[in-house]
Motif scaffolding. Structure first.
Motif, PDB file in Angstrom:
ATOM      1  N   LEU A  38       0.834  -1.202   0.000  1.00  0.00           N
ATOM      2  CA  LEU A  38       0.000   0.000   0.000  1.00  0.00           C
ATOM      3  C   LEU A  38       0.870   1.253   0.000  1.00  0.00           C
ATOM      4  O   LEU A  38       1.768   1.389   0.842  1.00  0.00           O
ATOM      5  N   GLY A  39       0.590   2.171  -0.932  1.00  0.00           N
ATOM      6  CA  GLY A  39       1.348   3.413  -0.944  1.00  0.00           C
ATOM      7  C   GLY A  39       1.228   4.149  -2.254  1.00  0.00           C
ATOM      8  O   GLY A  39       0.169   4.157  -2.885  1.00  0.00           O
ATOM      9  N   ASP A  40       2.354   4.738  -2.685  1.00  0.00           N
ATOM     10  CA  ASP A  40       2.369   5.595  -3.874  1.00  0.00           C
ATOM     11  C   ASP A  40       3.183   4.946  -4.984  1.00  0.00           C
ATOM     12  O   ASP A  40       3.168   3.727  -5.150  1.00  0.00           O
ATOM     13  N   SER A  41       3.902   5.756  -5.771  1.00  0.00           N
ATOM     14  CA  SER A  41       4.663   5.220  -6.905  1.00  0.00           C
ATOM     15  C   SER A  41       5.791   4.295  -6.471  1.00  0.00           C
ATOM     16  O   SER A  41       6.244   3.447  -7.251  1.00  0.00           O
ATOM     17  N   ILE A  42       6.260   4.440  -5.255  1.00  0.00           N
ATOM     18  CA  ILE A  42       7.338   3.574  -4.768  1.00  0.00           C
ATOM     19  C   ILE A  42       6.807   2.169  -4.500  1.00  0.00           C
ATOM     20  O   ILE A  42       7.540   1.190  -4.596  1.00  0.00           O
ATOM     21  N   GLY A 205      16.399  10.651  -7.800  1.00  0.00           N
ATOM     22  CA  GLY A 205      16.240  11.491  -6.624  1.00  0.00           C
ATOM     23  C   GLY A 205      15.012  11.175  -5.808  1.00  0.00           C
ATOM     24  O   GLY A 205      14.856  11.679  -4.692  1.00  0.00           O
ATOM     25  N   VAL A 206      14.122  10.328  -6.343  1.00  0.00           N
ATOM     26  CA  VAL A 206      12.889   9.967  -5.643  1.00  0.00           C
ATOM     27  C   VAL A 206      12.675   8.457  -5.607  1.00  0.00           C
ATOM     28  O   VAL A 206      12.404   7.877  -4.553  1.00  0.00           O
ATOM     29  N   HIS A 207      12.805   7.802  -6.767  1.00  0.00           N
ATOM     30  CA  HIS A 207      12.509   6.376  -6.873  1.00  0.00           C
ATOM     31  C   HIS A 207      13.791   5.551  -6.836  1.00  0.00           C
ATOM     32  O   HIS A 207      14.809   5.958  -7.402  1.00  0.00           O
ATOM     33  N   THR A 209      16.605   2.619  -7.596  1.00  0.00           N
ATOM     34  CA  THR A 209      17.098   1.761  -8.668  1.00  0.00           C
ATOM     35  C   THR A 209      16.600   0.342  -8.407  1.00  0.00           C
ATOM     36  O   THR A 209      15.989   0.059  -7.363  1.00  0.00           O
ATOM     37  N   ALA A 210      16.872  -0.574  -9.330  1.00  0.00           N
ATOM     38  CA  ALA A 210      16.498  -1.973  -9.110  1.00  0.00           C
ATOM     39  C   ALA A 210      17.147  -2.502  -7.836  1.00  0.00           C
ATOM     40  O   ALA A 210      16.520  -3.209  -7.046  1.00  0.00           O
ATOM     41  N   ALA A 211      18.416  -2.142  -7.623  1.00  0.00           N
ATOM     42  CA  ALA A 211      19.107  -2.585  -6.405  1.00  0.00           C
ATOM     43  C   ALA A 211      18.489  -1.951  -5.165  1.00  0.00           C
ATOM     44  O   ALA A 211      18.397  -2.594  -4.109  1.00  0.00           O
ATOM     45  N   GLY A 212      18.073  -0.694  -5.285  1.00  0.00           N
ATOM     46  CA  GLY A 212      17.428  -0.035  -4.155  1.00  0.00           C
ATOM     47  C   GLY A 212      16.099  -0.674  -3.800  1.00  0.00           C
ATOM     48  O   GLY A 212      15.781  -0.898  -2.632  1.00  0.00           O
ATOM     49  N   TYR A 213      15.303  -0.971  -4.824  1.00  0.00           N
ATOM     50  CA  TYR A 213      14.037  -1.666  -4.572  1.00  0.00           C
ATOM     51  C   TYR A 213      14.287  -3.025  -3.917  1.00  0.00           C
ATOM     52  O   TYR A 213      13.507  -3.463  -3.061  1.00  0.00           O
TER      53      TYR A 213
END
Length: 362
Positions: A38-42, A205-207, A209-213
């Motif tokens: 549940l949330g936004d674009s992230i 700056g907001v979303h 990367t694949a590694a970050g996800y």
């Protein structure tokens, strides 16, 4: 300047999402514990469709858990076994709150993964009031589904220094809020997602990367495992053996490389996971008619899941497994029963070498 432009483009995409939210999709059900991202674009996975849900699905299934992602939205690659979610690009806390009652009635989740507040900061929308809005949203969730486990995440870092400072101030209020809910006997849990990533894990700056996800996925999974029952019990995976009626042997693959032939072997483990009309192995490989072939004798292999019709199969009540594209049956070559017998497509004829049983490993 390029960094600033990338950030402005990302912010514009988020704001556009307010006016044009993602269209709802038909729900997908894979059984198991119902989990609502549940949330936004992230949560939706902007920049990397599927976002953290890809890595979370892989960890959950590899760990022997069985879950059903739920929500009115769906996106992500074919390798993501369940695409449902409740992520809405550009949405703030108040917009999620305005819709949450209906979503909960429809999806009835047992577990909620809440990451929200980024757009309150990006849109400078009554930032001082954001903590109270988040607290009210959590109350509305726990009021509607009081037995659900609600995981509330701090929001991830932002590339803009001023917004990052506002985000940190917002995040600092979340542990106390969660503790107050716990003190009231509610099933609410804190997830420090901000600590899991740095600005280097952001693509714009907001979303992430694949590694970050994937870092987000690991953090969610650790939190879920810490709360018994939030994703069920290990060992209740949907993974199955595919057993030949004539041979008593299992359809198996000796490796995970694209193009590896599927063949009969003595049964050991449970390599296949039904997912819609697909049978997946190794998390992201699908049972596949080689080269999208439809003729008798077409080899059956594994290939990275793509959603194509040559990877779609119909499991019949009579034990046949029929290719959606070809209309032909999964067949043990030459009615062979020995280990190493290759599987192929063949015109359905009712013979026992075309009969199969999906069963859990003993």
């Amino acid at each position: 300047m390029r960094t600033k432009l990338r950030w402005l483009a990302a912010a514009a995409a988020l704001l556009t999402g307010v006016l044009l939210p993602a269209a709802p999709a038909a729900a997908e059900s894979n059984g198991g514990v119902r989990v609502m991202p549940l949330g936004d674009s992230i949560t939706e996975g902007t920049q990397v469709p599927g976002g953290y849900r890809i890595g979370l699905w892989q960890r959950v299934t590899a760990g022997g858990y069985q879950v059903d992602f739920v929500g009115s939205q769906a996106n992500g690659p074919a390798s993501l076994g369940d695409h449902d979610h409740e992520g809405h690009p550009g949405w703030r806390i108040d917009q999620i709150d305005a819709n949450i009652a209906g979503w909960l009635r429809t999806s009835t989740p047992h577990t909620v993964l809440l990451h929200i507040g980024t757009n309150d900061i990006l849109q400078n929308h009554d930032v001082a009031g954001a903590p109270a809005r988040l607290s009210a949203l959590v109350d509305h969730i726990t009021g509607a589904v009081p037995d659900a486990e609600v995981f509330v995440a701090t929001i991830i870092p932002m590339g803009n220094s001023g917004q990052e400072a506002a985000g940190r101030t917002f995040n600092a209020t979340i542990p106390g809020m969660v503790q107050s809910k716990q003190n009231a006997g509610k099933h609410v849990h804190l997830v420090d997602m901000h600590a899991a990533l740095t600005a280097a894990d952001l693509i714009d700056g907001v979303h992430p990367t694949a590694a970050g996800y994937d870092k987000m996925a690991g953090t969610w999974f650790t939190a879920l495992k810490s709360v018994p029952g939030s994703i069920g019990t290990p060992g209740t995976s949907a993974a199955r053996q595919l057993v030949g009626a004539q041979s008593g042997r299992c359809a198996d693959v000796p490796g995970s490389a694209d193009g590896t032939a599927v063949q009969l072997q003595d049964c050991a483990g449970a390599p296949w996971t039904p997912s819609g009309n697909q049978l997946t192995a190794f998390g992201s490989k699908c049972l596949d008619a080689s080269g999208r072939g439809t003729a008798d004798g077409t080899p059956v292999i594994i290939w990275t899941c793509s959603g194509q019709a040559n990877q779609q199969w119909t499991v019949g009540a009579d034990g046949t497994i029929t290719g959606v594209q070809s209309g032909r049956c999964l067949d043990a070559t030459g009615q062979g029963t020995a280990a190493g017998t290759k599987l192929i497509l063949w015109t359905c004829n009712g013979q026992p070498n075309q009969k199969w049983t999906l069963r859990a490993a003993s």
